[in-house]
Design a protein around this motif. Structure first.
Motif, PDB file in Angstrom:
ATOM      1  N   LEU A  12       0.722  -1.019  -0.150  1.00 36.38           N
ATOM      2  CA  LEU A  12      -0.016  -0.279  -0.231  1.00 36.38           C
ATOM      3  C   LEU A  12       0.926   1.653   0.388  1.00 36.38           C
ATOM      4  N   LEU A  13       1.227   2.207  -0.972  1.00 30.73           N
ATOM      5  CA  LEU A  13       1.731   3.142  -1.478  1.00 30.73           C
ATOM      6  C   LEU A  13       1.009   4.451  -0.802  1.00 30.73           C
ATOM      7  N   ILE A  14       1.584   4.795   0.110  1.00 33.35           N
ATOM      8  CA  ILE A  14       0.696   6.456   0.767  1.00 33.35           C
ATOM      9  C   ILE A  14       1.851   7.696  -0.144  1.00 33.35           C
ATOM     10  N   ASP A  15       0.621   8.290  -0.032  1.00 31.75           N
ATOM     11  CA  ASP A  15       1.705  10.162   0.102  1.00 31.75           C
ATOM     12  C   ASP A  15       0.453  10.890  -0.282  1.00 31.75           C
ATOM     13  N   ASP A  16       0.213  11.874  -0.319  1.00 33.42           N
ATOM     14  CA  ASP A  16      -0.282  12.805   0.559  1.00 33.42           C
ATOM     15  C   ASP A  16      -0.893  13.640  -0.909  1.00 33.42           C
ATOM     16  N   THR A  17      -0.059  14.235  -1.649  1.00 36.64           N
ATOM     17  CA  THR A  17      -0.876  14.887  -3.131  1.00 36.64           C
ATOM     18  C   THR A  17      -0.626  14.067  -4.096  1.00 36.64           C
ATOM     19  N   TRP A  18      -1.447  14.280  -5.858  1.00 36.89           N
ATOM     20  CA  TRP A  18      -0.967  13.840  -6.983  1.00 36.89           C
ATOM     21  C   TRP A  18      -1.495  14.698  -7.521  1.00 36.89           C
ATOM     22  N   THR A  19      -0.574  15.490  -7.916  1.00 37.53           N
ATOM     23  CA  THR A  19      -0.516  16.300  -9.202  1.00 37.53           C
ATOM     24  C   THR A  19      -0.586  16.039 -10.713  1.00 37.53           C
ATOM     25  N   THR A  20       1.050  15.412 -11.629  1.00 43.53           N
ATOM     26  CA  THR A  20       0.254  14.517 -12.768  1.00 43.53           C
ATOM     27  C   THR A  20       0.655  12.560 -11.834  1.00 43.53           C
ATOM     28  N   GLY A  21       0.972  12.465 -10.478  1.00 45.82           N
ATOM     29  CA  GLY A  21       1.454  10.934 -10.753  1.00 45.82           C
ATOM     30  C   GLY A  21       2.874  10.665 -10.643  1.00 45.82           C
ATOM     31  N   GLY A  22       3.719  11.771 -11.347  1.00 44.68           N
ATOM     32  CA  GLY A  22       5.032  11.298 -11.484  1.00 44.68           C
ATOM     33  C   GLY A  22       5.737  10.766 -10.326  1.00 44.68           C
ATOM     34  N   ASN A  23       5.453  10.868  -9.497  1.00 50.19           N
ATOM     35  CA  ASN A  23       6.647  10.798  -8.305  1.00 50.19           C
ATOM     36  C   ASN A  23       5.935   9.276  -7.652  1.00 50.19           C
ATOM     37  N   VAL A  24       4.909   9.260  -7.047  1.00 50.98           N
ATOM     38  CA  VAL A  24       3.970   8.159  -7.059  1.00 50.98           C
ATOM     39  C   VAL A  24       4.146   6.753  -7.983  1.00 50.98           C
ATOM     40  N   GLN A  25       3.864   6.947  -9.348  1.00 50.39           N
ATOM     41  CA  GLN A  25       4.171   5.824 -10.095  1.00 50.39           C
ATOM     42  C   GLN A  25       5.634   5.565 -10.519  1.00 50.39           C
ATOM     43  N   SER A  26       6.626   6.611  -9.950  1.00 49.45           N
ATOM     44  CA  SER A  26       8.152   6.170 -10.049  1.00 49.45           C
ATOM     45  C   SER A  26       8.592   5.426  -8.412  1.00 49.45           C
ATOM     46  N   ALA A  27       7.555   5.394  -8.010  1.00 48.12           N
ATOM     47  CA  ALA A  27       7.518   4.799  -6.491  1.00 48.12           C
ATOM     48  C   ALA A  27       7.119   3.339  -7.161  1.00 48.12           C
ATOM     49  N   ALA A  28       5.976   3.445  -7.798  1.00 50.84           N
ATOM     50  CA  ALA A  28       5.655   2.008  -7.605  1.00 50.84           C
ATOM     51  C   ALA A  28       6.452   1.070  -8.491  1.00 50.84           C
ATOM     52  N   VAL A  29       6.758   1.813  -9.807  1.00 49.15           N
ATOM     53  CA  VAL A  29       7.738   1.250 -10.443  1.00 49.15           C
ATOM     54  C   VAL A  29       8.916   0.845  -9.763  1.00 49.15           C
ATOM     55  N   SER A  30       9.349   1.376  -9.189  1.00 51.71           N
ATOM     56  CA  SER A  30      10.231   1.148  -8.220  1.00 51.71           C
ATOM     57  C   SER A  30       9.709  -0.249  -6.800  1.00 51.71           C
ATOM     58  N   LEU A  31       8.950  -0.136  -6.394  1.00 47.81           N
ATOM     59  CA  LEU A  31       8.448  -1.108  -5.959  1.00 47.81           C
ATOM     60  C   LEU A  31       8.234  -2.351  -6.595  1.00 47.81           C
ATOM     61  N   LYS A  32       7.322  -2.541  -8.033  1.00 54.01           N
ATOM     62  CA  LYS A  32       7.706  -3.401  -8.701  1.00 54.01           C
ATOM     63  C   LYS A  32       8.753  -4.271  -9.206  1.00 54.01           C
ATOM     64  N   ARG A  33      10.346  -3.162  -9.762  1.00 55.13           N
ATOM     65  CA  ARG A  33      11.557  -4.009  -9.988  1.00 55.13           C
ATOM     66  C   ARG A  33      11.638  -4.430  -8.577  1.00 55.13           C
ATOM     67  N   ALA A  34      11.430  -4.606  -7.504  1.00 56.51           N
ATOM     68  CA  ALA A  34      11.834  -4.826  -6.296  1.00 56.51           C
ATOM     69  C   ALA A  34      10.892  -6.419  -6.187  1.00 56.51           C
ATOM     70  N   GLY A  35      10.251  -6.178  -6.825  1.00 56.06           N
ATOM     71  CA  GLY A  35       9.726  -7.478  -6.568  1.00 56.06           C
ATOM     72  C   GLY A  35       8.279  -7.514  -6.197  1.00 56.06           C
ATOM     73  N   ALA A  36       7.674  -6.142  -5.281  1.00 55.57           N
ATOM     74  CA  ALA A  36       6.164  -6.255  -5.286  1.00 55.57           C
ATOM     75  C   ALA A  36       5.631  -7.165  -5.871  1.00 55.57           C
ATOM     76  N   GLN A  37       4.545  -7.652  -5.375  1.00 57.29           N
ATOM     77  CA  GLN A  37       2.960  -8.619  -6.667  1.00 57.29           C
ATOM     78  C   GLN A  37       2.310  -7.552  -7.056  1.00 57.29           C
ATOM     79  N   ARG A  38       1.714  -6.816  -6.095  1.00 54.49           N
ATOM     80  CA  ARG A  38       0.326  -5.993  -6.066  1.00 54.49           C
ATOM     81  C   ARG A  38       1.676  -4.521  -5.663  1.00 54.49           C
ATOM     82  N   VAL A  39       0.447  -3.162  -6.351  1.00 54.15           N
ATOM     83  CA  VAL A  39       1.032  -2.194  -5.728  1.00 54.15           C
ATOM     84  C   VAL A  39      -0.415  -1.001  -6.084  1.00 54.15           C
ATOM     85  N   THR A  40      -0.727  -0.948  -3.972  1.00 49.82           N
ATOM     86  CA  THR A  40      -1.735  -0.086  -4.381  1.00 49.82           C
ATOM     87  C   THR A  40      -1.949   1.450  -3.656  1.00 49.82           C
ATOM     88  N   VAL A  41      -1.984   2.179  -4.526  1.00 48.19           N
ATOM     89  CA  VAL A  41      -2.106   3.717  -4.090  1.00 48.19           C
ATOM     90  C   VAL A  41      -3.430   4.014  -3.743  1.00 48.19           C
TER      91      VAL A  41
END
Length: 271
Positions: free
Chosen positions: A200-229
């Motif tokens: 469960l990936l938690i952030d305060d604000t979504w503007t373009t989603g660039g930072n959050v999706q960057s973090a999601a990609v990092s988690l998936k690359r590291a082995g996360a099977q599912r990422v929910t923002v």
């Protein structure tokens, strides 16, 4: 995560008293086809998603993006420099220790996270194929931030709200960017596969989603099977809304807060 109905009603009432007079629940579809089904932002009629989400989906990292994005409320702005809306001000002020209204803003963010994460834990599991989150993570301050290397205020709140859930800690290795930057974040240490089953990936604000999706990609690359923002607020710029279609800005302005009748995990459509 066992909370009885009385506690839930109490928190929902408290949340309504805190933000109910100004918060507007995020929606993901509209009758006039001007809402992005991924992030709840404004899009042109006839387009599948908004410009930012389209850019992410057409990147080489499409398969590693977050599996689901849910956001509590809009943070409206008349233009890019406007912060007159109370929800928008809260998203600035909760980070500041000595600013007028900062304590009230932090209390609101905390109440939102308790209500929509802890009390609706079963809802998250239900919309995630029956798999409850096995860990949580937040977005750390990037290297060009004044808070670089310092615990982010949101992280402090989340670790108090979800003390029994394992944390997958990220660290920033680059400067903030509104675009998708898959190398911007790295996991601080290896985690067991069971821990990475559903983050469960938690952030305060979504503007373009660039930072959050960057973090999601990092988690998936590291082995996360599912990422929910889950984000507290989705920035919506009325000037931009007006530029993509007649009545789009007014459509977002007319949205309301529906308290306990509204679950951000299940409710998607504005009537």
């Amino acid at each position: 995560m066992g909370w009885n109905g009385g506690i839930r009603v109490t928190h929902e009432a408290s949340l309504a008293a805190t933000v109910g007079s100004f918060a507007q629940n995020v929606v993901y579809r509209s009758a006039k086809d001007h809402v992005c089904p991924i992030c709840g932002g404004a899009k042109g009629a006839g387009y599948a998603v908004c410009v930012s989400c389209s850019t992410h989906q057409h990147s080489p990292y499409k398969a590693q993006l977050a599996d689901m994005v849910r956001i509590f409320a809009y943070a409206p702005m008349e233009c890019s420099s406007d912060a007159s809306n109370q929800m928008t001000r809260y998203m600035y002020r909760y980070k500041e220790e000595d600013r007028v209204g900062s304590e009230l803003a932090r209390a609101a963010v905390t109440e939102i996270l308790v209500t929509e994460l802890v009390l609706r834990w079963g809802c998250i599991k239900e919309v995630s194929g029956g798999v409850a989150p096995t860990a949580w993570s937040t977005i750390p301050s990037t290297t060009n931030s004044p808070r670089a290397g310092i615990e982010h205020p949101l992280h402090r709140i989340v670790r108090q709200v979800l003390p029994r859930v394992p944390e997958v800690k990220l660290r920033a290795v680059g400067a903030k960017s509104r675009s998708l930057s898959p190398d911007l974040f790295q996991m601080e240490c290896e985690c067991a596969p069971d821990t990475l089953r559903h983050v469960l990936l938690i952030d305060d604000t979504w503007t373009t989603g660039g930072n959050v999706q960057s973090a999601a990609v990092s988690l998936k690359r590291a082995g996360a099977q599912r990422v929910t923002v889950f984000c507290v607020a989705r920035v919506v710029n009325y000037a931009f809304c007006a530029s993509i279609g007649e009545g789009v800005a007014d459509g977002f302005r007319s949205l309301s807060f529906r308290g306990g009748q509204w679950c951000p995990w299940h409710c998607m459509v504005e009537p």
